[in-house]
Scaffold this active site. Structure first.
Site, PDB file in Angstrom:
ATOM      1  N   HIS A  71      24.492  73.273  76.243  1.00  9.87           N
ATOM      2  CA  HIS A  71      25.240  74.271  75.460  1.00  9.87           C
ATOM      3  C   HIS A  71      26.737  73.993  75.677  1.00  9.87           C
ATOM      4  CE1 HIS A  71      26.018  77.718  73.185  1.00  9.87           C
ATOM      5  NE2 HIS A  71      25.541  78.685  73.941  1.00  9.87           N
ATOM      6  N   GLN A 104      29.590  76.635  74.873  1.00 12.23           N
ATOM      7  CA  GLN A 104      29.639  77.746  75.819  1.00 12.23           C
ATOM      8  C   GLN A 104      30.377  77.351  77.097  1.00 12.23           C
ATOM      9  OE1 GLN A 104      28.188  81.064  75.534  1.00 12.23           O
ATOM     10  NE2 GLN A 104      29.635  81.247  77.226  1.00 12.23           N
ATOM     11  N   CYS A 153      26.727  83.838  79.874  1.00 12.37           N
ATOM     12  CA  CYS A 153      26.945  83.447  78.476  1.00 12.37           C
ATOM     13  C   CYS A 153      26.522  84.528  77.493  1.00 12.37           C
ATOM     14  CB  CYS A 153      26.226  82.131  78.179  1.00 12.37           C
ATOM     15  SG  CYS A 153      24.431  82.234  78.297  1.00 12.37           S
ATOM     16  N   ARG A 183      34.779  81.889  73.367  1.00 11.70           N
ATOM     17  CA  ARG A 183      33.986  81.036  72.473  1.00 11.70           C
ATOM     18  C   ARG A 183      34.783  80.745  71.202  1.00 11.70           C
ATOM     19  NH1 ARG A 183      28.431  80.924  72.765  1.00 11.70           N
ATOM     20  NH2 ARG A 183      28.696  79.274  71.217  1.00 11.70           N
TER      21      ARG A 183
HETATM   22  N1  NVA Z   1      19.542  79.694  77.978  1.00 15.62           N
HETATM   23  C1  NVA Z   1      19.689  80.580  76.858  1.00 15.62           C
HETATM   24  C2  NVA Z   1      21.099  80.615  76.403  1.00 15.62           C
HETATM   25  C3  NVA Z   1      21.367  81.559  75.264  1.00 15.62           C
HETATM   26  C4  NVA Z   1      22.788  81.542  74.798  1.00 15.62           C
HETATM   27  C5  NVA Z   1      18.772  80.131  75.736  1.00 15.62           C
HETATM   28  O1  NVA Z   1      18.692  78.928  75.481  1.00 15.62           O
HETATM   29  O2  NVA Z   1      18.108  80.980  75.143  1.00 15.62           O
HETATM   30  N1   CP Z   2      26.008  82.698  74.352  1.00 16.36           N
HETATM   31  C1   CP Z   2      25.554  82.416  73.122  1.00 16.36           C
HETATM   32  O1   CP Z   2      25.439  81.261  72.717  1.00 16.36           O
HETATM   33  O2   CP Z   2      25.288  83.515  72.390  1.00 16.36           O
HETATM   34  P1   CP Z   2      24.471  83.567  71.005  1.00 16.36           P
HETATM   35  O3   CP Z   2      23.054  83.157  71.323  1.00 16.36           O
HETATM   36  O4   CP Z   2      24.549  85.011  70.584  1.00 16.36           O
HETATM   37  O5   CP Z   2      25.096  82.639  70.034  1.00 16.36           O
END
Ligand code: NVA
Ligand code: CP
Length: 301
Positions: A129, A132, A259, A287
């Site tokens: 990610h 983030q 996050c 972000r």
């Molecule tokens: N680890 C989480 C992050 C969400 C922003 C997911 O992948 O669902």
């Molecule tokens: N932290 C993050 O990526 O949030 P969303 O899943 O809401 O985009």
């Protein structure tokens, strides 16, 4: 830098350049200074998973830069009906100036970049990610002034967030400690990368990871796409909740990052979350600024 597919691809200098630009764009946004660096440019946003922050911050961000966004959900587009990514990449490249994608497999993002001819930005995969983590690094630097001498810890699942924080944290020069139960460790590719750094610790003891930390980070135990494993995960991660006891061994001025979305009572207590609402929601705001910096870096003529 042509794409943002994963932080492993970026040098320390490229990361710092993005953070510096993000700081500048944040300042300009707060002071009403127009910055239409991407006037008339279009960003396609593909979502094969849910999102609140990524969706809104990218769309607001491209608008603030003078451009606009087109949103494609997996469902309702031919992507959800199995059109090959090689074809989607070549078609979208004829229409738009950049593509942001949130999906499951990292390979899909890499293929989009390989077969398309416009910049591709990873808005989250199972592997990483990066957007983030750029926002997290920006927030950490805002609160702490610099990365020098800082210890960052991540407590929880060896998931996309942990993977990217290990890479981003080590690249910018922080000490990084992660705590996760056996069976939920980061993939070998990430551990191999971290093995090149003396200042990396992998443990199954959250107290060891949090000891003297300046920044304490966690994320959900069950990520998107893992819903069927929820019960097993809740069992495996018992003891990995960020609570007063864990915060008690971190530095007294440590900040918490998450996050979001957060599950209070699971990976973090209500008390610790609310005590750190300032840095957590600054992180969410960042972000916007960090992604604007990424878009300007990749999409400006
Ligand atoms: N680890 C989480 C992050 C969400 C922003 C997911 O992948 O669902
Ligand atoms: N932290 C993050 O990526 O949030 P969303 O899943 O809401 O985009």
């Amino acid at each position: 830098m042509k794409h943002l597919l994963k932080l492993l691809d970026l040098s320390k200098e490229e990361i710092i350049d993005i953070l510096n630009l993000a700081d500048q764009l944040k300042y300009e946004t707060k002071h009403g200074i127009e910055h239409h660096h991407l006037k008339g440019k279009c960003l396609a946003m593909i979502f094969e998973k849910s999102s609140t922050r990524t969706r809104v911050s990218f769309e607001v961000g491209i608008n603030q830069l003078g451009g606009y966004a087109v949103v494609l959900a997996g469902e309702g587009s031919q992507i959800g009906r199995g059109e090959p990514v090689q074809d989607t990449a070549r078609v979208l490249s004829r229409y738009v100036d950049g593509i942001m994608i949130r999906t499951f497999e990292q390979k899909e993002v890499e293929d989009l970049a390989k077969y398309g001819s416009v910049p591709v930005i990873n808005g989250l995969t199972d592997f990483c990610h990066p957007c983030q983590i750029l926002a997290d690094l920006m927030t950490i630097r805002e609160y702490k002034g610099s990365f020098d001498g800082l210890k960052m810890c991540f407590i929880g699942d060896g998931n996309n967030m942990m993977n990217s924080l290990i890479v981003g944290g080590l690249k910018v020069g922080m000490e990084v400690a992660v705590a996760c139960p056996e069976g939920y460790r980061p993939p070998q590719e990430i551990l191999d990368f971290a093995a090149g750094y003396d200042c990396f610790t992998l443990t199954d003891d959250p107290m060891v990871a949090a000891k003297d930390a300046d920044v304490v980070i966690t994320d959900v135990w069950t990520s998107m796409g893992q819903e069927e494993e929820r019960a097993a995960r809740e069992k495996a991660f018992a003891g990995y909740c960020i609570d007063e006891k864990i915060m008690g061994v971190a530095k007294s001025d440590a900040i918490v990052q998450h996050c979001l979305p957060a599950h209070r009572g699971e990976e973090i207590t209500e008390e610790v979350f609310e005590a750190n609402a300032g840095p957590i929601f600054d992180e969410a705001e960042n972000r916007l600024h960090a992604q604007k910096a990424v878009m300007v870096t990749l999409m400006k003529d």
